[in-house]
Design a protein around this motif. Structure first.
Motif, PDB file in Angstrom:
ATOM      1  N   PHE A   1       0.835  -1.196   0.000  1.00  0.00           N
ATOM      2  CA  PHE A   1       0.000   0.000   0.000  1.00  0.00           C
ATOM      3  C   PHE A   1       0.876   1.255   0.000  1.00  0.00           C
ATOM      4  O   PHE A   1       0.660   2.179  -0.778  1.00  0.00           O
ATOM      5  CB  PHE A   1      -0.937  -0.006   1.212  1.00  0.00           C
ATOM      6  N   VAL A   2       1.881   1.270   0.873  1.00  0.00           N
ATOM      7  CA  VAL A   2       2.786   2.415   0.958  1.00  0.00           C
ATOM      8  C   VAL A   2       3.517   2.600  -0.376  1.00  0.00           C
ATOM      9  O   VAL A   2       3.620   3.725  -0.884  1.00  0.00           O
ATOM     10  CB  VAL A   2       3.791   2.257   2.123  1.00  0.00           C
TER      11      VAL A   2
ATOM     12  N   LEU B   1       2.462   9.246  -5.742  1.00  0.00           N
ATOM     13  CA  LEU B   1       3.054  10.537  -5.381  1.00  0.00           C
ATOM     14  C   LEU B   1       4.041  10.996  -6.466  1.00  0.00           C
ATOM     15  O   LEU B   1       4.011  12.161  -6.874  1.00  0.00           O
ATOM     16  CB  LEU B   1       3.752  10.449  -4.025  1.00  0.00           C
ATOM     17  N   ILE B   2       4.890  10.089  -6.922  1.00  0.00           N
ATOM     18  CA  ILE B   2       5.836  10.430  -7.984  1.00  0.00           C
ATOM     19  C   ILE B   2       5.078  10.884  -9.227  1.00  0.00           C
ATOM     20  O   ILE B   2       5.423  11.892  -9.854  1.00  0.00           O
ATOM     21  CB  ILE B   2       6.768   9.234  -8.288  1.00  0.00           C
ATOM     22  N   TYR B   3       4.028  10.150  -9.567  1.00  0.00           N
ATOM     23  CA  TYR B   3       3.193  10.518 -10.712  1.00  0.00           C
ATOM     24  C   TYR B   3       2.607  11.917 -10.526  1.00  0.00           C
ATOM     25  O   TYR B   3       2.626  12.740 -11.449  1.00  0.00           O
ATOM     26  CB  TYR B   3       2.085   9.485 -10.903  1.00  0.00           C
TER      27      TYR B   3
ATOM     28  N   SER C   1      -0.301  15.689  -4.496  1.00  0.00           N
ATOM     29  CA  SER C   1       0.957  15.334  -3.826  1.00  0.00           C
ATOM     30  C   SER C   1       0.835  15.526  -2.320  1.00  0.00           C
ATOM     31  O   SER C   1       1.270  14.675  -1.537  1.00  0.00           O
ATOM     32  CB  SER C   1       2.106  16.173  -4.375  1.00  0.00           C
ATOM     33  N   LEU C   2       0.250  16.643  -1.919  1.00  0.00           N
ATOM     34  CA  LEU C   2       0.046  16.900  -0.493  1.00  0.00           C
ATOM     35  C   LEU C   2      -0.831  15.817   0.138  1.00  0.00           C
ATOM     36  O   LEU C   2      -0.506  15.283   1.204  1.00  0.00           O
ATOM     37  CB  LEU C   2      -0.588  18.273  -0.287  1.00  0.00           C
ATOM     38  N   ARG C   3      -1.923  15.471  -0.520  1.00  0.00           N
ATOM     39  CA  ARG C   3      -2.839  14.448   0.012  1.00  0.00           C
ATOM     40  C   ARG C   3      -2.161  13.081   0.066  1.00  0.00           C
ATOM     41  O   ARG C   3      -2.381  12.307   0.996  1.00  0.00           O
ATOM     42  CB  ARG C   3      -4.107  14.376  -0.832  1.00  0.00           C
TER      43      ARG C   3
ATOM     44  N   ILE D   1       0.607   8.664   3.003  1.00  0.00           N
ATOM     45  CA  ILE D   1       1.818   7.891   3.295  1.00  0.00           C
ATOM     46  C   ILE D   1       2.182   8.025   4.763  1.00  0.00           C
ATOM     47  O   ILE D   1       2.530   7.042   5.417  1.00  0.00           O
ATOM     48  CB  ILE D   1       2.979   8.337   2.377  1.00  0.00           C
ATOM     49  N   LYS D   2       2.085   9.249   5.298  1.00  0.00           N
ATOM     50  CA  LYS D   2       2.364   9.459   6.729  1.00  0.00           C
ATOM     51  C   LYS D   2       1.407   8.640   7.590  1.00  0.00           C
ATOM     52  O   LYS D   2       1.820   7.979   8.539  1.00  0.00           O
ATOM     53  CB  LYS D   2       2.255  10.929   7.087  1.00  0.00           C
TER      54      LYS D   2
END
Length: 163
Positions: free
Chosen positions: A85-86, A93-95, A139-141, A146-147
């Protein structure tokens, strides 16, 4: 700040949908009643639609309602599922960062070429800025997701319920 974090995307999405409804309705009435069209209405409705869709992407990520193929996650052991999942969130995120960067490139090219929208005569870059916003908010979301997965162990695939 929490209010803004919670309601920013929904406010933009609902506002844009409201604009689309009003503009298209006004244009239909103008066509039927006055046999003319409101050229600006079509352009602003298109503008609103683009922003609504792009802000909807980050909202779907925040609510974990974006489309996923979970067949691999479903067959993996729980410990491995967590890290898969991570990994999938990191790839997404990279995308999103690449989308944001390409949005900047496209917007800059549009500015350099001096392209304008036909009815409003706004720079066409105003339309492309939605890509930048979407990539940055996504990206922020995804960083938040991820956090939550790494720190809190939250890897649920559906939306969070406040019960």
């Amino acid at each position: 700040m929490r209010f803004l974090e919670k309601w920013f995307e929904p406010a933009v999405i609902v506002s844009m949908l409201g604009m689309i409804i009003i503009l298209v309705f006004a244009d239909v009435i103008a066509r039927l009643a006055f046999s003319t069209s409101i050229a600006v209405a079509n352009e602003l409705a298109r503008f609103s639609f683009v922003y609504m869709i792009y802000f909807g992407v980050s909202y779907a990520i925040r609510e974990r309602r974006h489309m996923r193929v979970t067949v691999l996650l479903d067959v993996m052991p729980k410990a491995l599922r967590h890290w898969m999942f991570v990994l999938s969130e990191v790839i997404f995120l990279i995308y999103s960062v690449v989308v944001c960067w390409l949005g900047v490139v496209i917007t800059q090219q549009s500015i350099d070429r001096g392209k304008i929208l036909s009815s409003t005569e706004w720079p066409q870059a105003v339309l492309y800025v939605a890509i930048i916003f979407s990539g940055a908010l996504s990206s922020l979301r995804l960083l938040q997701s991820i956090k939550a997965a790494v720190v809190d162990g939250d890897t649920r695939l559906g939306p969070q319920t406040d019960i």
